[in-house]
Design a protein around this motif. Structure first.
Motif, PDB file in Angstrom:
ATOM      1  N   ARG A   1      -1.959  10.515   2.129  1.00 41.75           N
ATOM      2  CA  ARG A   1      -3.181  10.193   2.875  1.00 41.75           C
ATOM      3  C   ARG A   1      -2.708   8.911   3.800  1.00 41.75           C
ATOM      4  O   ARG A   1      -3.325   8.532   4.543  1.00 41.75           O
ATOM      5  N   HIS A   2      -1.372   8.564   3.583  1.00 39.77           N
ATOM      6  CA  HIS A   2      -0.834   7.444   4.535  1.00 39.77           C
ATOM      7  C   HIS A   2      -0.247   8.344   5.673  1.00 39.77           C
ATOM      8  O   HIS A   2       0.092   9.385   5.615  1.00 39.77           O
ATOM      9  N   PHE A   3      -0.260   7.542   6.627  1.00 41.34           N
ATOM     10  CA  PHE A   3       0.343   8.113   7.833  1.00 41.34           C
ATOM     11  C   PHE A   3       1.708   8.246   7.796  1.00 41.34           C
ATOM     12  O   PHE A   3       2.406   7.292   7.620  1.00 41.34           O
ATOM     13  N   HIS A   4       2.143   9.520   8.318  1.00 35.40           N
ATOM     14  CA  HIS A   4       3.651   9.637   8.214  1.00 35.40           C
ATOM     15  C   HIS A   4       3.974  10.920   9.114  1.00 35.40           C
ATOM     16  O   HIS A   4       3.269  11.755   9.724  1.00 35.40           O
ATOM     17  N   ALA A   5       5.288  11.105   9.230  1.00 36.97           N
ATOM     18  CA  ALA A   5       5.750  12.100  10.158  1.00 36.97           C
ATOM     19  C   ALA A   5       7.314  12.185   9.801  1.00 36.97           C
ATOM     20  O   ALA A   5       8.066  11.376   9.168  1.00 36.97           O
ATOM     21  N   ALA A   6       7.716  13.656   9.902  1.00 38.69           N
ATOM     22  CA  ALA A   6       8.889  14.061   9.627  1.00 38.69           C
ATOM     23  C   ALA A   6      10.032  13.379  10.689  1.00 38.69           C
ATOM     24  O   ALA A   6       9.418  13.389  12.034  1.00 38.69           O
ATOM     25  N   SER A   7      11.040  13.017  10.548  1.00 33.82           N
ATOM     26  CA  SER A   7      12.186  12.648  11.454  1.00 33.82           C
ATOM     27  C   SER A   7      12.382  13.784  12.394  1.00 33.82           C
ATOM     28  O   SER A   7      12.143  14.984  12.014  1.00 33.82           O
ATOM     29  N   PRO A   8      13.013  13.654  13.664  1.00 33.07           N
ATOM     30  CA  PRO A   8      13.317  14.625  14.677  1.00 33.07           C
ATOM     31  C   PRO A   8      14.217  15.364  14.269  1.00 33.07           C
ATOM     32  O   PRO A   8      14.947  15.431  13.272  1.00 33.07           O
ATOM     33  N   GLY A   9      14.093  16.796  14.720  1.00 38.00           N
ATOM     34  CA  GLY A   9      14.960  17.807  14.204  1.00 38.00           C
ATOM     35  C   GLY A   9      16.100  17.712  14.732  1.00 38.00           C
ATOM     36  O   GLY A   9      16.450  16.733  15.623  1.00 38.00           O
ATOM     37  N   PHE A  10      17.153  18.667  14.440  1.00 38.54           N
ATOM     38  CA  PHE A  10      18.627  18.487  14.996  1.00 38.54           C
ATOM     39  C   PHE A  10      19.092  19.789  14.565  1.00 38.54           C
ATOM     40  O   PHE A  10      18.562  20.597  13.813  1.00 38.54           O
ATOM     41  N   GLY A  11      20.206  20.187  15.132  1.00 35.74           N
ATOM     42  CA  GLY A  11      20.854  21.411  14.973  1.00 35.74           C
ATOM     43  C   GLY A  11      20.504  22.602  15.861  1.00 35.74           C
ATOM     44  O   GLY A  11      19.498  22.385  16.511  1.00 35.74           O
ATOM     45  N   THR A  12      21.092  23.831  15.709  1.00 38.93           N
ATOM     46  CA  THR A  12      20.746  24.828  16.365  1.00 38.93           C
ATOM     47  C   THR A  12      20.426  26.022  15.697  1.00 38.93           C
ATOM     48  O   THR A  12      20.096  27.306  15.950  1.00 38.93           O
ATOM     49  N   SER A  13      20.608  26.043  14.107  1.00 41.48           N
ATOM     50  CA  SER A  13      20.239  26.993  13.329  1.00 41.48           C
ATOM     51  C   SER A  13      19.810  26.664  11.877  1.00 41.48           C
ATOM     52  O   SER A  13      19.954  25.330  11.746  1.00 41.48           O
ATOM     53  N   THR A  14      19.645  27.527  11.093  1.00 40.88           N
ATOM     54  CA  THR A  14      19.173  27.227   9.707  1.00 40.88           C
ATOM     55  C   THR A  14      20.186  26.428   8.895  1.00 40.88           C
ATOM     56  O   THR A  14      19.924  25.384   8.338  1.00 40.88           O
ATOM     57  N   ALA A  15      21.487  26.885   9.378  1.00 40.64           N
ATOM     58  CA  ALA A  15      22.561  26.021   8.594  1.00 40.64           C
ATOM     59  C   ALA A  15      22.698  24.928   9.041  1.00 40.64           C
ATOM     60  O   ALA A  15      23.272  23.688   8.273  1.00 40.64           O
ATOM     61  N   SER A  16      22.507  24.486  10.153  1.00 35.01           N
ATOM     62  CA  SER A  16      22.887  23.158  10.899  1.00 35.01           C
ATOM     63  C   SER A  16      21.745  22.287  11.226  1.00 35.01           C
ATOM     64  O   SER A  16      21.840  21.127  11.618  1.00 35.01           O
ATOM     65  N   GLY A  17      20.496  22.911  11.034  1.00 38.94           N
ATOM     66  CA  GLY A  17      19.098  22.058  11.263  1.00 38.94           C
ATOM     67  C   GLY A  17      18.720  21.336  10.154  1.00 38.94           C
ATOM     68  O   GLY A  17      19.370  21.318   9.125  1.00 38.94           O
ATOM     69  N   ARG A  18      17.410  20.877  10.298  1.00 39.57           N
ATOM     70  CA  ARG A  18      16.888  19.755   9.234  1.00 39.57           C
ATOM     71  C   ARG A  18      16.099  20.795   8.313  1.00 39.57           C
ATOM     72  O   ARG A  18      14.928  21.233   8.647  1.00 39.57           O
ATOM     73  N   LEU A  19      16.712  21.058   7.078  1.00 44.49           N
ATOM     74  CA  LEU A  19      15.911  21.815   6.396  1.00 44.49           C
ATOM     75  C   LEU A  19      15.456  21.050   5.014  1.00 44.49           C
ATOM     76  O   LEU A  19      16.216  20.526   4.569  1.00 44.49           O
TER      77      LEU A  19
ATOM     78  N   SER B   1       0.792  -1.125   0.041  1.00 47.08           N
ATOM     79  CA  SER B   1       0.142   0.106  -0.049  1.00 47.08           C
ATOM     80  C   SER B   1       0.916   1.228  -0.021  1.00 47.08           C
ATOM     81  O   SER B   1       0.499   2.402  -0.500  1.00 47.08           O
ATOM     82  N   VAL B   2       2.119   1.370   0.638  1.00 48.39           N
ATOM     83  CA  VAL B   2       2.786   2.405   0.697  1.00 48.39           C
ATOM     84  C   VAL B   2       3.847   2.310  -0.602  1.00 48.39           C
ATOM     85  O   VAL B   2       4.060   3.462  -1.044  1.00 48.39           O
ATOM     86  N   ALA B   3       4.492   1.245  -0.715  1.00 53.37           N
ATOM     87  CA  ALA B   3       5.349   1.051  -1.660  1.00 53.37           C
ATOM     88  C   ALA B   3       4.932   1.644  -3.133  1.00 53.37           C
ATOM     89  O   ALA B   3       5.648   2.322  -3.905  1.00 53.37           O
ATOM     90  N   ARG B   4       3.533   1.376  -3.481  1.00 54.56           N
ATOM     91  CA  ARG B   4       2.988   1.783  -4.845  1.00 54.56           C
ATOM     92  C   ARG B   4       2.989   2.981  -4.931  1.00 54.56           C
ATOM     93  O   ARG B   4       2.418   3.758  -6.151  1.00 54.56           O
ATOM     94  N   ARG B   5       2.721   3.867  -3.713  1.00 56.64           N
ATOM     95  CA  ARG B   5       2.500   5.217  -3.868  1.00 56.64           C
ATOM     96  C   ARG B   5       3.568   6.280  -3.526  1.00 56.64           C
ATOM     97  O   ARG B   5       3.490   7.424  -2.675  1.00 56.64           O
ATOM     98  N   LEU B   6       4.696   5.691  -3.439  1.00 55.31           N
ATOM     99  CA  LEU B   6       5.942   6.430  -3.456  1.00 55.31           C
ATOM    100  C   LEU B   6       7.031   6.426  -4.262  1.00 55.31           C
ATOM    101  O   LEU B   6       7.288   5.521  -4.883  1.00 55.31           O
ATOM    102  N   ARG B   7       7.558   7.493  -4.567  1.00 57.45           N
ATOM    103  CA  ARG B   7       8.464   7.718  -5.625  1.00 57.45           C
ATOM    104  C   ARG B   7       9.890   8.471  -4.857  1.00 57.45           C
ATOM    105  O   ARG B   7       9.451   9.375  -3.929  1.00 57.45           O
TER     106      ARG B   7
END
Length: 223
Positions: A188-206, A13-19
């Motif tokens: 529509r699939h259940f998802h979430a971003a992985s946790p953030g990291f870093g302390t600034s725009t340059a070192s964070g999860r961008l 269900s997930v694999a066929r809806r992921l690129r």
């Protein structure tokens, strides 16, 4: 498009809806640099805790259509709704950037009314991306659902209410984070971003985000 490699035996269900598209931008460094210059603001609405840029990249429309074509070359992308939303709210829904720093954690969620397809381009530097997860997909433990498709309104409300409770969800797959990689998936699939990291725009999860709809699918949106 490259083959997706993860530690998981992806459910159909997930694999066929992921690129997954690597080396997506010809000049990803300039796309990242634009993001570093953006003004970020944390919004009160929505499921996540990331800060979002108030600006979108100048080539957002071109990229939106490029991603839409990867999903389907037969359907008409609904760019007009993206523009109308931007004019009304002053907040871009496609082509904007998201920034998550150390301590920021997303909740499990799904897109119901807009952005049936989601595109995420990872723009943290290669050495920062190395070994980290990108977008993560989940199964709801009690119902065994992997998306809200087919669920009634009461179930959907319950799923939303449990998004912040990790004990209710089982991780079923993830896209490894890699600089200039795009994960394009049915939101529509259940998802979430992985946790953030870093302390600034340059070192964070961008990341750069796109919510994509097609005119042919508008009649299926819930009221």
């Amino acid at each position: 498009m490259l083959e997706l490699t993860t530690n998981y035996d992806w459910t159909p269900s997930v694999a066929r809806r992921l690129r997954v598209i690597d080396e997506f931008y010809v000049d990803a460094a300039s796309v990242r640099e634009f993001g570093l210059r953006c003004q970020f603001e944390r919004h009160l609405s929505g499921s996540g805790v990331a800060s979002n840029s108030l600006q979108r990249h100048p080539d957002a429309k071109t990229t939106y259509f490029r991603l839409a074509h990867i999903i389907s070359s037969q359907k008409q992308p609904d760019w007009d709704s993206v523009e109308s939303s931007f004019r009304f709210w002053g907040i871009p829904s496609s082509g904007a950037y998201a920034l998550s720093l150390e301590g920021d954690r997303d909740t499990v969620h799904f897109h119901r009314r807009t952005g049936r397809w989601a595109g995420v381009c990872y723009l943290s530097t290669p050495e920062i991306c190395n070994g980290r997860k990108g977008v993560i997909f989940y199964r709801h433990r009690e119902t065994q659902l992997e998306s809200f498709v087919g669920a009634d309104s009461n179930t959907i409300s319950m799923l939303r209410s449990q998004g912040a409770d990790p004990s209710k969800w089982e991780e079923i797959g993830y896209v490894p984070m890699q600089f200039n990689r795009v994960a394009l998936f049915d939101a529509r699939h259940f998802h979430a971003a992985s946790p953030g990291f870093g302390t600034s725009t340059a070192s964070g999860r961008l990341t750069q985000l796109f919510g994509i709809d097609f005119l042919e699918d508008l009649s299926e949106r819930p009221s």
